[in-house]
Design an enzyme around this catalytic site. Structure first.
Site, PDB file in Angstrom:
ATOM      1  N   THR A 111     -23.719  65.837   3.792  1.00  0.00           N
ATOM      2  CA  THR A 111     -22.578  64.989   3.406  1.00  0.00           C
ATOM      3  C   THR A 111     -22.843  64.294   2.070  1.00  0.00           C
ATOM      4  O   THR A 111     -21.971  63.619   1.553  1.00  0.00           O
ATOM      5  CB  THR A 111     -22.287  63.906   4.471  1.00  0.00           C
ATOM      6  OG1 THR A 111     -23.481  63.159   4.711  1.00  0.00           O
ATOM      7  CG2 THR A 111     -21.813  64.512   5.774  1.00  0.00           C
ATOM      8  N   GLY A 112     -24.027  64.458   1.526  1.00  0.00           N
ATOM      9  CA  GLY A 112     -24.355  63.821   0.249  1.00  0.00           C
ATOM     10  C   GLY A 112     -24.029  64.733  -0.930  1.00  0.00           C
ATOM     11  O   GLY A 112     -23.554  65.851  -0.762  1.00  0.00           O
ATOM     12  N   TYR A 156     -21.321  57.785  18.603  1.00  0.00           N
ATOM     13  CA  TYR A 156     -22.013  57.345  17.385  1.00  0.00           C
ATOM     14  C   TYR A 156     -22.848  56.089  17.675  1.00  0.00           C
ATOM     15  O   TYR A 156     -24.061  56.051  17.434  1.00  0.00           O
ATOM     16  CB  TYR A 156     -20.967  57.074  16.283  1.00  0.00           C
ATOM     17  CG  TYR A 156     -21.514  56.314  15.115  1.00  0.00           C
ATOM     18  CD1 TYR A 156     -22.570  56.818  14.358  1.00  0.00           C
ATOM     19  CD2 TYR A 156     -20.972  55.075  14.753  1.00  0.00           C
ATOM     20  CE1 TYR A 156     -23.081  56.096  13.277  1.00  0.00           C
ATOM     21  CE2 TYR A 156     -21.470  54.361  13.681  1.00  0.00           C
ATOM     22  CZ  TYR A 156     -22.529  54.878  12.945  1.00  0.00           C
ATOM     23  OH  TYR A 156     -23.025  54.162  11.894  1.00  0.00           O
ATOM     24  N   THR A 209     -25.898  49.963  13.290  1.00  0.00           N
ATOM     25  CA  THR A 209     -24.453  49.748  13.139  1.00  0.00           C
ATOM     26  C   THR A 209     -23.914  48.739  14.153  1.00  0.00           C
ATOM     27  O   THR A 209     -24.462  48.611  15.257  1.00  0.00           O
ATOM     28  CB  THR A 209     -23.711  51.085  13.358  1.00  0.00           C
ATOM     29  OG1 THR A 209     -22.305  50.837  13.494  1.00  0.00           O
ATOM     30  CG2 THR A 209     -24.163  51.795  14.635  1.00  0.00           C
ATOM     31  N   HIS A 245     -12.869  56.688   5.439  1.00  0.00           N
ATOM     32  CA  HIS A 245     -12.891  55.227   5.389  1.00  0.00           C
ATOM     33  C   HIS A 245     -11.641  54.645   4.744  1.00  0.00           C
ATOM     34  O   HIS A 245     -11.059  55.232   3.839  1.00  0.00           O
ATOM     35  CB  HIS A 245     -14.159  54.739   4.690  1.00  0.00           C
ATOM     36  CG  HIS A 245     -15.364  54.961   5.548  1.00  0.00           C
ATOM     37  ND1 HIS A 245     -16.061  56.139   5.539  1.00  0.00           N
ATOM     38  CD2 HIS A 245     -15.948  54.178   6.491  1.00  0.00           C
ATOM     39  CE1 HIS A 245     -17.039  56.065   6.424  1.00  0.00           C
ATOM     40  NE2 HIS A 245     -16.994  54.887   7.020  1.00  0.00           N
ATOM     41  N   ALA A 263     -30.336  58.170   6.496  1.00  0.00           N
ATOM     42  CA  ALA A 263     -29.662  59.435   6.841  1.00  0.00           C
ATOM     43  C   ALA A 263     -29.119  59.371   8.262  1.00  0.00           C
ATOM     44  O   ALA A 263     -29.747  58.802   9.153  1.00  0.00           O
ATOM     45  CB  ALA A 263     -30.648  60.591   6.735  1.00  0.00           C
ATOM     46  N   LEU A 267     -28.112  67.260   2.014  1.00  0.00           N
ATOM     47  CA  LEU A 267     -26.852  67.443   1.273  1.00  0.00           C
ATOM     48  C   LEU A 267     -25.705  67.867   2.186  1.00  0.00           C
ATOM     49  O   LEU A 267     -24.725  68.432   1.731  1.00  0.00           O
ATOM     50  CB  LEU A 267     -27.027  68.451   0.121  1.00  0.00           C
ATOM     51  CG  LEU A 267     -28.064  68.064  -0.940  1.00  0.00           C
ATOM     52  CD1 LEU A 267     -28.179  69.149  -2.012  1.00  0.00           C
ATOM     53  CD2 LEU A 267     -27.685  66.739  -1.621  1.00  0.00           C
TER      54      LEU A 267
HETATM   55  N1  UDP Z   1      -8.243  53.112   9.368  1.00  0.00           N
HETATM   56  C1  UDP Z   1      -6.900  53.407   9.297  1.00  0.00           C
HETATM   57  N2  UDP Z   1      -6.524  54.480   8.554  1.00  0.00           N
HETATM   58  C2  UDP Z   1      -7.410  55.292   7.899  1.00  0.00           C
HETATM   59  C3  UDP Z   1      -8.782  54.967   7.981  1.00  0.00           C
HETATM   60  C4  UDP Z   1      -9.154  53.862   8.730  1.00  0.00           C
HETATM   61  O1  UDP Z   1      -6.060  52.717   9.873  1.00  0.00           O
HETATM   62  O2  UDP Z   1      -6.988  56.265   7.269  1.00  0.00           O
HETATM   63  C5  UDP Z   1      -8.669  51.941  10.170  1.00  0.00           C
HETATM   64  C6  UDP Z   1      -9.639  52.281  11.291  1.00  0.00           C
HETATM   65  O3  UDP Z   1      -8.942  52.676  12.462  1.00  0.00           O
HETATM   66  C7  UDP Z   1     -10.397  50.963  11.454  1.00  0.00           C
HETATM   67  C8  UDP Z   1     -10.425  50.399  10.023  1.00  0.00           C
HETATM   68  O4  UDP Z   1      -9.375  51.067   9.304  1.00  0.00           O
HETATM   69  O5  UDP Z   1      -9.691  50.071  12.255  1.00  0.00           O
HETATM   70  C9  UDP Z   1     -11.730  50.683   9.311  1.00  0.00           C
HETATM   71  O6  UDP Z   1     -12.013  52.049   9.459  1.00  0.00           O
HETATM   72  P1  UDP Z   1     -13.153  52.792   8.663  1.00  0.00           P
HETATM   73  O7  UDP Z   1     -13.074  54.254   8.999  1.00  0.00           O
HETATM   74  O8  UDP Z   1     -13.085  52.438   7.211  1.00  0.00           O
HETATM   75  O9  UDP Z   1     -14.506  52.164   9.219  1.00  0.00           O
HETATM   76  P2  UDP Z   1     -15.040  52.052  10.733  1.00  0.00           P
HETATM   77  O10 UDP Z   1     -14.552  50.724  11.231  1.00  0.00           O
HETATM   78  O11 UDP Z   1     -14.539  53.222  11.518  1.00  0.00           O
HETATM   79  O12 UDP Z   1     -16.529  52.066  10.545  1.00  0.00           O
END
Ligand code: UDP
Length: 325
Positions: free
Chosen positions: A38-39, A146, A120, A192, A77, A36
């Site tokens: 982040t969940g 990551y 990933t 995201h 996870a 939990l």
């Molecule tokens: N992004 C952005 N503003 C935000 C969140 C994300 O411009 O507030 C951009 C981020 O730099 C990437 C794309 O949106 O180019 C997708 O980012 P996200 O964090 O959703 O996923 P990631 O690609 O990091 O797994």
């Protein structure tokens, strides 16, 4: 109805809870382990056994494997924030690698030798333009901790296959988005793009930032391959079939649609779907963000018969809007 039992690590998170929902629908027994961190407790299912622990806790793992006959593990996870991983590498090596090894060793002690691992596209780093869409054999060269921590675990899987007869399928997720019927993208903290754009519509005090408008792309913003979470989980279901019902396996598969959208295109689509305006500002690039990530997923389509069903950005966005308050 099948009677296989799947242990879902991270079952209280966004992807793990939707995996659980769809596994139940398909007639599998499910057991969850999640600390939990982040969940959310609220997304757990009352009927599903839940162990509140991290995956590096041998005592809890042994308890789970004694109390349930686990056929296969969905190892979902993990710590998954690129930016955080650059500031706190130790956390990423610990959770995504060291604790993962504890899980593998304990599984094998109980003769559980099948695992589907959530990897990933960050393992590829910044692929050359000619390598896009990215195939599985593309060189892996992470540009953030990551991606490096996930790649280390992928490599460990190969050695466990060779030395300990572990069967595995590693799914390299591209940008997972969207919602199931009942469960939605809900990260803690939320970083995201799609949920944050929706947040910017609902909360006018929230200032959406676009990280970088100087990328070598058509509008200068970064391009990603956004894949519907239900299609992603369907890939996991195909992986179960391959691991349990077929021959031994060691495979890496990309999960994406083969085309991408820029940050500005996502914002514009959300504007159209919600009929709202979105305010944003341009900010610096985020540390560790590659310019373009697009998957070539033909391998899993050909080998496991995975067929994307929701390859439509409007459908993805609509599913999130519907469940976001
Ligand atoms: N992004 C952005 N503003 C935000 C969140 C994300 O411009 O507030 C951009 C981020 O730099 C990437 C794309 O949106 O180019 C997708 O980012 P996200 O964090 O959703 O996923 P990631 O690609 O990091 O797994």
């Amino acid at each position: 109805m099948n009677k296989y039992t799947i242990l879902v690590t991270g079952g209280a998170g966004y992807i793990g809870s939707i995996a659980t929902e769809l596994l139940i629908k398909e007639g599998y027994n499910v057991v969850i382990i999640d600390d939990l961190s982040t969940g959310y407790k609220e997304v757990l299912f009352e009927t599903i056994p839940f162990y509140n622990s991290n995956i590096g806790n041998t005592t809890t793992l042994k308890k789970i494997f004694t109390e349930h006959t686990i056929d296969l593990v969905f190892h979902i996870a993990g710590a998954a924030l690129v930016e955080e991983s650059m500031k706190n590498p130790m956390k990423y090596y610990d959770i995504n690698f060291s604790q993962g090894l504890t899980l593998l060793d304990t599984m094998l002690q109980f003769n559980i030798n099948k695992i589907v691992f959530s990897s990933t596209c960050a393992v590829y780093g910044i692929p050359k333009t000619e390598a896009i869409p990215i195939k599985e054999e593309t060189i892996t060269k992470p540009v953030n901790t990551y991606g490096e921590s996930k790649l280390l675990f992928e490599n460990a899987l190969k050695w466990y296959k060779k030395n300990c007869n572990l069967d595995f399928i590693a799914l390299r997720y591209f940008n997972v988005a969207g919602a199931s019927q009942t469960r939605c993208e809900n990260h803690n903290p939320e970083t995201h793009l799609i949920p944050l754009v929706i947040k910017a519509i609902r909360d006018t005090n929230y200032k959406l930032q676009i990280f970088g408008n100087d990328y070598p792309t058509k509008d200068g913003t970064a391009i990603r391959d956004y894949i519907h979470v239900v299609d992603l989980i369907n890939a996991h279901l195909k992986a179960i079939g391959a691991l349990i019902e077929n021959k031994p396996h060691q495979s890496f598969y990309n999960i994406g649609y083969g085309h991408g959208y820029s940050v500005l295109e996502i914002i514009n689509t959300i504007k159209q779907v919600t009929k709202n305006n979105v305010q944003y500002i341009f900010a610096n690039r985020r540390d560790g963000d590659p310019p373009i990530l697009i998957a070539d997923s033909k391998k899993i389509q050909n080998e496991l018969g995975w067929k994307p069903q929701y390859d439509n950005i409007n459908t993805i966005i609509d599913s999130v809007v519907r469940l976001t308050h």
